[in-house]
Design a protein around this motif. Structure first.
Motif, PDB file in Angstrom:
ATOM      1  N   PRO A  14     -40.911 -17.445 -41.636  1.00 63.17           N
ATOM      2  CA  PRO A  14     -41.249 -16.737 -42.877  1.00 63.17           C
ATOM      3  C   PRO A  14     -42.160 -17.559 -43.796  1.00 63.17           C
ATOM      4  O   PRO A  14     -43.055 -17.012 -44.446  1.00 63.17           O
ATOM      5  CB  PRO A  14     -39.885 -16.490 -43.524  1.00 63.17           C
ATOM      6  CG  PRO A  14     -38.933 -16.432 -42.375  1.00 63.17           C
ATOM      7  CD  PRO A  14     -39.442 -17.454 -41.407  1.00 63.17           C
ATOM      8  N   LYS A  15     -41.952 -18.882 -43.841  1.00 65.39           N
ATOM      9  CA  LYS A  15     -42.802 -19.747 -44.660  1.00 65.39           C
ATOM     10  C   LYS A  15     -44.211 -19.827 -44.078  1.00 65.39           C
ATOM     11  O   LYS A  15     -45.200 -19.867 -44.822  1.00 65.39           O
ATOM     12  CB  LYS A  15     -42.181 -21.141 -44.779  1.00 65.39           C
ATOM     13  CG  LYS A  15     -40.904 -21.159 -45.602  1.00 65.39           C
ATOM     14  CD  LYS A  15     -40.296 -22.547 -45.652  1.00 65.39           C
ATOM     15  CE  LYS A  15     -39.008 -22.523 -46.478  1.00 65.39           C
ATOM     16  NZ  LYS A  15     -38.323 -23.833 -46.500  1.00 65.39           N
ATOM     17  N   VAL A  16     -44.305 -19.874 -42.756  1.00 65.87           N
ATOM     18  CA  VAL A  16     -45.618 -19.880 -42.094  1.00 65.87           C
ATOM     19  C   VAL A  16     -46.370 -18.591 -42.427  1.00 65.87           C
ATOM     20  O   VAL A  16     -47.550 -18.621 -42.806  1.00 65.87           O
ATOM     21  CB  VAL A  16     -45.449 -20.032 -40.571  1.00 65.87           C
ATOM     22  CG1 VAL A  16     -46.742 -19.691 -39.834  1.00 65.87           C
ATOM     23  CG2 VAL A  16     -45.005 -21.447 -40.218  1.00 65.87           C
ATOM     24  N   ASN A  17     -45.701 -17.463 -42.293  1.00 70.81           N
ATOM     25  CA  ASN A  17     -46.333 -16.166 -42.569  1.00 70.81           C
ATOM     26  C   ASN A  17     -46.850 -16.084 -44.007  1.00 70.81           C
ATOM     27  O   ASN A  17     -48.007 -15.709 -44.248  1.00 70.81           O
ATOM     28  CB  ASN A  17     -45.344 -15.026 -42.318  1.00 70.81           C
ATOM     29  CG  ASN A  17     -45.068 -14.789 -40.846  1.00 70.81           C
ATOM     30  OD1 ASN A  17     -45.809 -15.255 -39.985  1.00 70.81           O
ATOM     31  ND2 ASN A  17     -43.998 -14.089 -40.548  1.00 70.81           N
ATOM     32  N   GLU A  18     -46.003 -16.426 -44.953  1.00 72.68           N
ATOM     33  CA  GLU A  18     -46.387 -16.348 -46.362  1.00 72.68           C
ATOM     34  C   GLU A  18     -47.509 -17.325 -46.692  1.00 72.68           C
ATOM     35  O   GLU A  18     -48.401 -17.022 -47.494  1.00 72.68           O
ATOM     36  CB  GLU A  18     -45.175 -16.607 -47.262  1.00 72.68           C
ATOM     37  CG  GLU A  18     -44.165 -15.469 -47.308  1.00 72.68           C
ATOM     38  CD  GLU A  18     -44.729 -14.192 -47.925  1.00 72.68           C
ATOM     39  OE1 GLU A  18     -45.698 -14.277 -48.727  1.00 72.68           O
ATOM     40  OE2 GLU A  18     -44.216 -13.111 -47.596  1.00 72.68           O
ATOM     41  N   SER A  19     -47.467 -18.508 -46.088  1.00 77.50           N
ATOM     42  CA  SER A  19     -48.514 -19.503 -46.342  1.00 77.50           C
ATOM     43  C   SER A  19     -49.869 -19.019 -45.838  1.00 77.50           C
ATOM     44  O   SER A  19     -50.892 -19.240 -46.494  1.00 77.50           O
ATOM     45  CB  SER A  19     -48.159 -20.835 -45.669  1.00 77.50           C
ATOM     46  OG  SER A  19     -47.069 -21.438 -46.316  1.00 77.50           O
ATOM     47  N   LEU A  20     -49.889 -18.373 -44.692  1.00 81.21           N
ATOM     48  CA  LEU A  20     -51.143 -17.832 -44.174  1.00 81.21           C
ATOM     49  C   LEU A  20     -51.659 -16.704 -45.056  1.00 81.21           C
ATOM     50  O   LEU A  20     -52.864 -16.614 -45.334  1.00 81.21           O
ATOM     51  CB  LEU A  20     -50.954 -17.351 -42.733  1.00 81.21           C
ATOM     52  CG  LEU A  20     -51.183 -18.417 -41.674  1.00 81.21           C
ATOM     53  CD1 LEU A  20     -50.608 -17.988 -40.331  1.00 81.21           C
ATOM     54  CD2 LEU A  20     -52.664 -18.746 -41.534  1.00 81.21           C
ATOM     55  N   LYS A  21     -50.760 -15.856 -45.496  1.00 81.07           N
ATOM     56  CA  LYS A  21     -51.159 -14.782 -46.405  1.00 81.07           C
ATOM     57  C   LYS A  21     -51.744 -15.362 -47.694  1.00 81.07           C
ATOM     58  O   LYS A  21     -52.817 -14.929 -48.156  1.00 81.07           O
ATOM     59  CB  LYS A  21     -49.952 -13.893 -46.718  1.00 81.07           C
ATOM     60  CG  LYS A  21     -50.273 -12.749 -47.678  1.00 81.07           C
ATOM     61  CD  LYS A  21     -49.048 -11.877 -47.910  1.00 81.07           C
ATOM     62  CE  LYS A  21     -49.357 -10.762 -48.906  1.00 81.07           C
ATOM     63  NZ  LYS A  21     -48.189  -9.872 -49.120  1.00 81.07           N
TER      64      LYS A  21
END
Length: 282
Positions: A83-90
């Protein structure tokens, strides 16, 4: 007064070092000029897996090459990881105003690209998914229920407790099913061994928990999927993708014949030609 100034400078310097050393969910290298493109690798894989394609595309594209925390020598982060990876990319896309961006993602990277494409506030151009599914857990686990997947499980505990010899044997076995080339299998094995063990174990649980099949309904940009024919054969691959992507309105589907999961390593020249054709299409 002089001592206070020195103390202030020392604190600022210490905070600066801390900020630089603080682990980040994503690490991005930017090269080339032109239209923006984000390249996201698969699980355990460093961003340099894209080097051959980047060398060809960077003349016309600004390539943002991602390596995920805990892999490729990058520092791990606290969990939950994905979830942190996803949000960071966004946030990276929004912060850098990367409008009309093309995202190329392999395996987990393709799943992340799918999540990004389903976000209404991102103005992406197209996504290219290489041997990636929206819900890998649903394919692998009978009676799939994401809520039943926990970090603390007998299988995860076993992996965490393995000594280096046993873990290398596991990595060797796994790598043999991911490529048809021995040289590529060795690379894949080493990527697994170089990964942070806890990220490898708990991060994969995050991966299996993620189910984007409903999110597919929110995707309106062009999607191309390239699927490997091996080891299951074309018919089974077609059935799997048709079922998993049932909620996606439209997509271009390509089978990579005589290739396993790492298509870019098994068929590099063919893969590059496919990328150039897809990127040039309107």
């Amino acid at each position: 007064m002089k001592n206070l100034i020195l103390l202030f400078v020392s604190i600022v310097f210490s905070l600066s070092i801390y900020a630089k050393n603080e682990s980040q969910p994503i690490n991005v290298e930017v090269t080339g000029k032109g239209k923006p493109m984000i390249l996201i690798p698969g699980f355990t894989v460093p961003g340099n897996v894209w080097s051959p394609i980047v060398n060809k595309l960077e003349k016309n594209y600004q390539c943002h090459i991602v390596t995920l925390a805990g892999f490729g020598g990058k520092e791990p982060i606290e969990f939950p990881w994905l979830p942190k990876v996803n949000e960071s990319l966004k946030n990276y896309i929004l912060k850098n105003d990367l409008q009309n961006t093309t995202i190329i993602g392999h395996s987990l990277g393709g799943t992340i690209a799918t999540w990004l494409a389903s976000q209404n506030d991102l103005k992406l151009s197209k996504i290219i998914l290489i041997d990636a599914l929206p819900a890998s857990g649903a394919l692998m686990i009978p009676n799939f229920n994401p809520e039943n997947l926990m970090y603390e499980s007998p299988y995860n505990n076993q992996l965490l407790a393995m000594d280096d010899v046993a873990f290398e044997q596991t990595a060797t076995t796994m790598s043999k099913g991911m490529s048809l080339k021995e040289s590529a299998q060795e690379k894949i094995k080493n990527w697994i061994l170089e990964s942070d063990r806890k990220t490898y174990v708990y991060g994969y649980t995050d991966y299996l928990k993620l189910d984007l099949r409903e999110n597919l309904k929110n995707i309106s940009i062009p999607v191309t999927i390239i699927a490997a024919s091996q080891p299951y054969g074309e018919e089974m691959v077609k059935q799997t993708y048709k079922k998993q992507y049932a909620n996606l309105k439209d997509y271009n589907f390509i089978i990579a014949e005589d290739s396993a999961h790492f298509i870019m390593l098994d068929k590099p020249e063919w893969f590059l030609k496919q990328m150039q054709t897809i990127l040039s299409s309107k």
